[in-house]
Design an enzyme around this catalytic site. Structure first.
Site, short mmCIF file in Angstrom:
data_model
loop_
_atom_site.label_atom_id
_atom_site.label_comp_id
_atom_site.label_asym_id
_atom_site.label_seq_id
_atom_site.Cartn_x
_atom_site.Cartn_y
_atom_site.Cartn_z
N GLU A 13 -24.39 82.62 45.29
CA GLU A 13 -23.03 82.09 45.36
C GLU A 13 -23.01 80.57 45.37
OE1 GLU A 13 -20.72 83.93 48.43
OE2 GLU A 13 -21.11 85.94 47.68
N TYR A 69 -19.91 82.70 63.16
CA TYR A 69 -19.48 83.88 63.92
C TYR A 69 -18.27 83.52 64.79
CZ TYR A 69 -23.73 86.20 62.35
OH TYR A 69 -24.70 86.77 61.58
N ASN A 117 -21.51 96.60 59.19
CA ASN A 117 -20.61 96.61 58.04
C ASN A 117 -20.98 97.76 57.09
OD1 ASN A 117 -19.07 96.10 55.81
ND2 ASN A 117 -20.04 94.13 55.30
N CYS A 123 -20.08 90.10 54.54
CA CYS A 123 -20.57 89.68 55.85
C CYS A 123 -21.72 88.68 55.70
CB CYS A 123 -21.01 90.89 56.68
SG CYS A 123 -22.30 91.88 55.93
N HIS A 124 -22.28 88.61 54.48
CA HIS A 124 -23.36 87.62 54.28
C HIS A 124 -22.82 86.19 54.35
CE1 HIS A 124 -21.69 88.59 50.25
NE2 HIS A 124 -21.90 87.32 49.99
#
Lengths: 209, 167
Positions: free
Chosen positions: A207, A149, A172, A180-181
């Site tokens: 991912e 963050y 979001n 945003c993940h």
């Protein structure tokens, strides 16, 4: 959307109109599709939407003429999300899948692991100010990597606004597509996610694969 | 909270509007009238007052669209609110009781409209009278005469299952 019985008015005695009350099965669905196509052709739809199934559950996709404007998890209550879009953007909202075919296909490829970035026009009409700066930065975090963050606060131009980054992510309007993940806590733990912590874990695991 | 998404208007009222269009125009033209009605409604929806009676608003639009369609079919000018009697009524595709629709189609236009708007769409006779451009008493009479004529027409050709639900 759920149906509730509206006033049907005075009923004819003897079931006189029994034969008129039920259209053939599929008639209204067919008419709806025809309406959606004609309305799209005449540019009368301000917000089109459809749903897609995903490993994160059913997702709502909504688009304006400018681009994808909202992705919503089932957890957020799709009916409530559509009402909010009606209030904030326009009540001219129709389920019209064709405008969203491209976004739906790219999401499918993403969840299948064959797509690493999204190439769909985005409409950030639901975000302003610092939150918008945060959202505009997020696509620069590469697939498979994460930022804290604090990193994002710095990149968005306000190094001290770490909490504001948290609330920008929590609000979001385009989760998954605007990643945003990929924003996690400095200690490496996941932090919150509007689709629930399990959804964030699934996305980061996908991912990392 | 403002007006619901238009999609909800379609899901709540689509069936009633279709029923009204079939009663007024017959099955053949009803789908065109339905489509034109909801396209017009979608266009005007943002300006609709939040407290408006949506179903009555839709029926008003459907009434005008039905007249447009009849005019387009007829080519030559008709009086504004006249529907012709239907010479060869078509059945309801895929279900229902075509003979009920046929019987509705044999009613004089004013009776057909009064029955559709009052009994199928639930409009009070005051609203029906405004749509038809007649007095409330005349609208009420047209509705009552229409129902009486329908019952007589259906009694002439006895058939099963006119009572209660159809499926």
């Amino acid at each position: 959307m759920k149906d509730s019985q509206m006033d049907t008015g005075p009923l004819l005695p003897d079931g006189l109109f029994a034969g008129l009350t039920e259209p053939a099965p599929g008639t209204l669905e067919r008419l709806h599709d025809r309406l959606a196509a004609a309305a799209a052709g005449r540019q009368l739809i301000d917000v089109s939407y459809r749903t897609v199934d995903s490993p994160l559950g059913r997702l709502l996709l909504a688009a304006t003429e400018r681009g994808l404007v909202r992705v919503a998890f089932a957890l957020e209550d799709h009916d409530a999300v559509l009402q909010a879009l009606a209030d904030k953007l326009s009540p001219r909202i129709l389920e019209a899948p064709s405008r969203l075919d491209n976004a739906a296909r790219q999401l499918e490829e993403y969840f299948a692991g064959t797509r690493r970035s999204f190439e769909v026009p985005l409409d950030f009409a639901l975000s302003r100010g610092f939150r918008l700066s945060v959202l505009e930065h997020l696509p620069h975090i590469a697939y498979g990597s994460t930022e804290s963050y604090a990193d994002v606060a710095k990149a968005a131009g306000s190094p001290k606004a770490v909490r504001a980054v948290g609330s920008a992510c929590a609000n979001n309007p385009l989760p998954v597509v605007v990643p945003c993940h990929r924003v996690v806590r400095s200690d490496g733990s996941f932090g919150g996610y509007l689709g629930g912590p399990e959804a964030k874990r699934i996305l980061l695991a996908l991912e990392a694969a | 909270m403002g007006k619901p998404p238009f999609e909800r208007v379609v899901s709540l009222h689509g069936a009633v509007v279709l029923r009204v269009c079939r009663a007024v125009l017959g099955a053949h033209d009803a789908e065109d009238a339905w489509s034109e009605t909801f396209l017009s409604a979608l266009k005007a929806y943002p300006e609709l007052p939040a407290d408006a009676k949506v179903q009555a608003w839709l029926v008003t639009i459907a009434h005008r669209k039905a007249i447009d369609i009849v005019r387009a079919r007829q080519r030559q000018a008709l009086p504004m609110d006249e529907l012709p009697p239907r010479e060869s009524p078509l059945g309801i595709p895929g279900g229902g009781h075509p003979e009920v629709l046929d019987a509705v189609g044999q009613l004089p236009p004013k009776q057909r409209q009064a029955v559709a708007y009052h009994y199928l769409a639930g409009l009070p006779y005051k609203d029906v009278s405004e749509l038809l451009g007649v007095t409330p008493e005349a609208a009420r009479r047209a509705g009552a005469d229409g129902v009486k004529a329908l019952r007589a027409a259906l009694a002439e050709t006895p058939r099963p299952a006119l009572k209660g639900t159809s499926r």
